[in-house]
Design a protein around this motif. Structure first.
Motif, PDB file in Angstrom:
ATOM      1  N   VAL A  17       0.802  -1.235   0.034  1.00  0.00           N
ATOM      2  CA  VAL A  17       0.020  -0.118  -0.200  1.00  0.00           C
ATOM      3  C   VAL A  17       0.847   1.275  -0.100  1.00  0.00           C
ATOM      4  O   VAL A  17       0.556   2.175  -0.647  1.00  0.00           O
ATOM      5  CB  VAL A  17      -0.936  -0.085   1.181  1.00  0.00           C
ATOM      6  N   MET A  18       1.804   1.229   0.695  1.00  0.00           N
ATOM      7  CA  MET A  18       2.561   2.604   1.016  1.00  0.00           C
ATOM      8  C   MET A  18       3.497   2.678  -0.308  1.00  0.00           C
ATOM      9  O   MET A  18       3.507   3.934  -0.699  1.00  0.00           O
ATOM     10  CB  MET A  18       3.577   2.457   1.970  1.00  0.00           C
ATOM     11  N   THR A  19       3.927   1.648  -1.070  1.00  0.00           N
ATOM     12  CA  THR A  19       4.788   1.835  -2.269  1.00  0.00           C
ATOM     13  C   THR A  19       3.799   2.035  -3.396  1.00  0.00           C
ATOM     14  O   THR A  19       3.996   2.979  -4.214  1.00  0.00           O
ATOM     15  CB  THR A  19       5.580   0.721  -2.553  1.00  0.00           C
ATOM     16  N   ALA A  20       2.514   1.467  -3.480  1.00  0.00           N
ATOM     17  CA  ALA A  20       1.806   1.629  -4.483  1.00  0.00           C
ATOM     18  C   ALA A  20       1.230   3.121  -4.345  1.00  0.00           C
ATOM     19  O   ALA A  20       0.693   3.702  -5.505  1.00  0.00           O
ATOM     20  CB  ALA A  20       0.630   0.647  -4.725  1.00  0.00           C
ATOM     21  N   CYS A  21       0.938   3.710  -3.474  1.00  0.00           N
ATOM     22  CA  CYS A  21       0.275   4.954  -3.143  1.00  0.00           C
ATOM     23  C   CYS A  21       1.131   6.063  -3.068  1.00  0.00           C
ATOM     24  O   CYS A  21       0.468   7.161  -2.799  1.00  0.00           O
ATOM     25  CB  CYS A  21      -0.494   4.913  -2.015  1.00  0.00           C
ATOM     26  N   ALA A  22       2.276   6.104  -3.134  1.00  0.00           N
ATOM     27  CA  ALA A  22       3.443   7.450  -3.133  1.00  0.00           C
ATOM     28  C   ALA A  22       3.030   8.326  -4.269  1.00  0.00           C
ATOM     29  O   ALA A  22       2.935   9.487  -3.982  1.00  0.00           O
ATOM     30  CB  ALA A  22       4.837   6.593  -3.199  1.00  0.00           C
ATOM     31  N   GLY A  23       2.653   7.908  -5.322  1.00  0.00           N
ATOM     32  CA  GLY A  23       2.241   8.873  -6.419  1.00  0.00           C
ATOM     33  C   GLY A  23       0.726   9.343  -5.909  1.00  0.00           C
ATOM     34  O   GLY A  23       0.764  10.648  -6.401  1.00  0.00           O
ATOM     35  N   MET A  27      16.592  10.089  -8.490  1.00  0.00           N
ATOM     36  CA  MET A  27      16.179   9.162  -7.279  1.00  0.00           C
ATOM     37  C   MET A  27      15.608   7.948  -8.103  1.00  0.00           C
ATOM     38  O   MET A  27      15.901   6.734  -7.525  1.00  0.00           O
ATOM     39  CB  MET A  27      15.850   9.820  -6.237  1.00  0.00           C
ATOM     40  N   LEU A  28      14.459   8.255  -8.594  1.00  0.00           N
ATOM     41  CA  LEU A  28      13.739   7.268  -9.365  1.00  0.00           C
ATOM     42  C   LEU A  28      14.432   6.437 -10.248  1.00  0.00           C
ATOM     43  O   LEU A  28      14.091   5.373 -10.429  1.00  0.00           O
ATOM     44  CB  LEU A  28      12.181   7.902  -9.681  1.00  0.00           C
ATOM     45  N   TRP A  29      15.261   7.006 -11.000  1.00  0.00           N
ATOM     46  CA  TRP A  29      15.962   6.375 -11.973  1.00  0.00           C
ATOM     47  C   TRP A  29      16.876   5.378 -11.413  1.00  0.00           C
ATOM     48  O   TRP A  29      17.128   4.123 -11.756  1.00  0.00           O
ATOM     49  CB  TRP A  29      16.622   7.415 -12.796  1.00  0.00           C
ATOM     50  N   LEU A  30      17.453   5.728 -10.329  1.00  0.00           N
ATOM     51  CA  LEU A  30      18.469   4.881  -9.559  1.00  0.00           C
ATOM     52  C   LEU A  30      17.833   3.726  -8.882  1.00  0.00           C
ATOM     53  O   LEU A  30      18.119   2.436  -8.959  1.00  0.00           O
ATOM     54  CB  LEU A  30      19.185   5.642  -8.513  1.00  0.00           C
ATOM     55  N   LEU A  72       6.265  -9.086  -3.647  1.00  0.00           N
ATOM     56  CA  LEU A  72       6.367  -7.813  -2.721  1.00  0.00           C
ATOM     57  C   LEU A  72       7.552  -7.084  -3.392  1.00  0.00           C
ATOM     58  O   LEU A  72       7.429  -5.865  -3.281  1.00  0.00           O
ATOM     59  CB  LEU A  72       6.728  -8.396  -1.380  1.00  0.00           C
ATOM     60  N   LYS A  73       8.591  -7.829  -3.931  1.00  0.00           N
ATOM     61  CA  LYS A  73       9.725  -7.019  -4.535  1.00  0.00           C
ATOM     62  C   LYS A  73       9.274  -6.061  -5.613  1.00  0.00           C
ATOM     63  O   LYS A  73       9.882  -5.334  -6.131  1.00  0.00           O
ATOM     64  CB  LYS A  73      10.815  -7.842  -4.592  1.00  0.00           C
ATOM     65  N   THR A  74       8.511  -6.829  -6.395  1.00  0.00           N
ATOM     66  CA  THR A  74       7.804  -6.221  -7.593  1.00  0.00           C
ATOM     67  C   THR A  74       7.383  -4.549  -7.198  1.00  0.00           C
ATOM     68  O   THR A  74       7.485  -3.905  -8.003  1.00  0.00           O
ATOM     69  CB  THR A  74       6.789  -6.868  -8.196  1.00  0.00           C
ATOM     70  N   PHE A  75       6.931  -4.341  -6.126  1.00  0.00           N
ATOM     71  CA  PHE A  75       6.390  -3.062  -5.905  1.00  0.00           C
ATOM     72  C   PHE A  75       7.286  -2.108  -5.849  1.00  0.00           C
ATOM     73  O   PHE A  75       7.290  -1.106  -5.564  1.00  0.00           O
ATOM     74  CB  PHE A  75       5.497  -3.194  -4.418  1.00  0.00           C
ATOM     75  N   ILE A  76       8.725  -2.402  -5.718  1.00  0.00           N
ATOM     76  CA  ILE A  76       9.828  -1.547  -5.569  1.00  0.00           C
ATOM     77  C   ILE A  76       9.766  -0.873  -7.026  1.00  0.00           C
ATOM     78  O   ILE A  76       9.844   0.402  -7.177  1.00  0.00           O
ATOM     79  CB  ILE A  76      11.046  -2.265  -5.449  1.00  0.00           C
ATOM     80  N   LEU A  77       9.221  -1.735  -8.109  1.00  0.00           N
ATOM     81  CA  LEU A  77       9.359  -1.016  -9.425  1.00  0.00           C
ATOM     82  C   LEU A  77       8.055  -0.268  -9.746  1.00  0.00           C
ATOM     83  O   LEU A  77       7.925   0.820 -10.368  1.00  0.00           O
ATOM     84  CB  LEU A  77       9.438  -2.177 -10.455  1.00  0.00           C
ATOM     85  N   VAL A  78       6.857  -0.860  -9.030  1.00  0.00           N
ATOM     86  CA  VAL A  78       5.426  -0.245  -9.042  1.00  0.00           C
ATOM     87  C   VAL A  78       5.780   1.245  -8.392  1.00  0.00           C
ATOM     88  O   VAL A  78       5.393   2.160  -8.771  1.00  0.00           O
ATOM     89  CB  VAL A  78       4.565  -1.018  -8.341  1.00  0.00           C
ATOM     90  N   PHE A  79       6.570   1.243  -7.220  1.00  0.00           N
ATOM     91  CA  PHE A  79       6.799   2.497  -6.624  1.00  0.00           C
ATOM     92  C   PHE A  79       7.442   3.611  -7.496  1.00  0.00           C
ATOM     93  O   PHE A  79       7.084   4.724  -7.740  1.00  0.00           O
ATOM     94  CB  PHE A  79       7.640   2.254  -5.377  1.00  0.00           C
ATOM     95  N   ALA A  80       8.688   3.129  -8.213  1.00  0.00           N
ATOM     96  CA  ALA A  80       9.353   4.036  -9.196  1.00  0.00           C
ATOM     97  C   ALA A  80       8.391   4.385 -10.219  1.00  0.00           C
ATOM     98  O   ALA A  80       8.397   5.814 -10.735  1.00  0.00           O
ATOM     99  CB  ALA A  80      10.421   3.219  -9.622  1.00  0.00           C
ATOM    100  N   ALA A  81       7.545   3.660 -10.765  1.00  0.00           N
ATOM    101  CA  ALA A  81       6.745   3.910 -11.913  1.00  0.00           C
ATOM    102  C   ALA A  81       5.513   4.888 -11.650  1.00  0.00           C
ATOM    103  O   ALA A  81       5.489   5.812 -12.017  1.00  0.00           O
ATOM    104  CB  ALA A  81       6.120   2.518 -12.785  1.00  0.00           C
TER     105      ALA A  81
END
Length: 126
Positions: A10-16, A54-57, A88-97
């Motif tokens: 939830v936290m990573t998906a809702c950052a945007g 930061m997001l690119w990195l 769960l680890k996929t949400f790292i990329l979801v966060f960046a996107a």
């Protein structure tokens, strides 16, 4: 483990969404009293010089990490844990996107303000 997974997703998906709603953490020492033009400059600087790199990195370093997890179909290290660590680890990329897309939207809105044509609530894209 399920609580940790749910909270992290939830936290990573809702950052945007938090950035869209202006609910993110910001030091308002200068921003609070600034004119719309100065706010646009601050937002544009933040997106281009801070958020973008930061997001690119995160994406650049996170992609191999997530790919490896998917290749291994990585599961929990705990015997009774959730077998979907790769999700769960996929949400790292979801966060960046999601944060990257919202950052792009904020940059476009900032450029519109600087060009003298701020978007109103009636217009698409607001």
């Amino acid at each position: 483990e399920a609580n940790l997974y749910a909270f992290a997703m939830v936290m990573t998906a809702c950052a945007g969404w938090a950035l869209l709603r202006n609910e993110h953490v910001r030091v308002d020492v200068f921003y609070r009293e600034a004119s719309a033009r100065k706010k646009a400059i601050i937002d544009l600087f933040g997106v281009v010089c801070l958020m973008g790199p930061m997001l690119w990195l995160i994406y650049y370093r996170g992609l191999p990490y997530v790919e490896r997890s998917w290749l291994l179909m990585e599961g929990s290290q705990v015997a009774s844990g959730i077998p979907g660590v790769f999700v769960l680890k996929t949400f790292i990329l979801v966060f960046a996107a999601t944060l990257g897309l919202q950052g792009l939207s904020l940059a476009i809105k900032s450029l519109a303000v600087l060009a003298g044509r701020p978007l109103t609530a009636d217009e698409p894209g607001r």
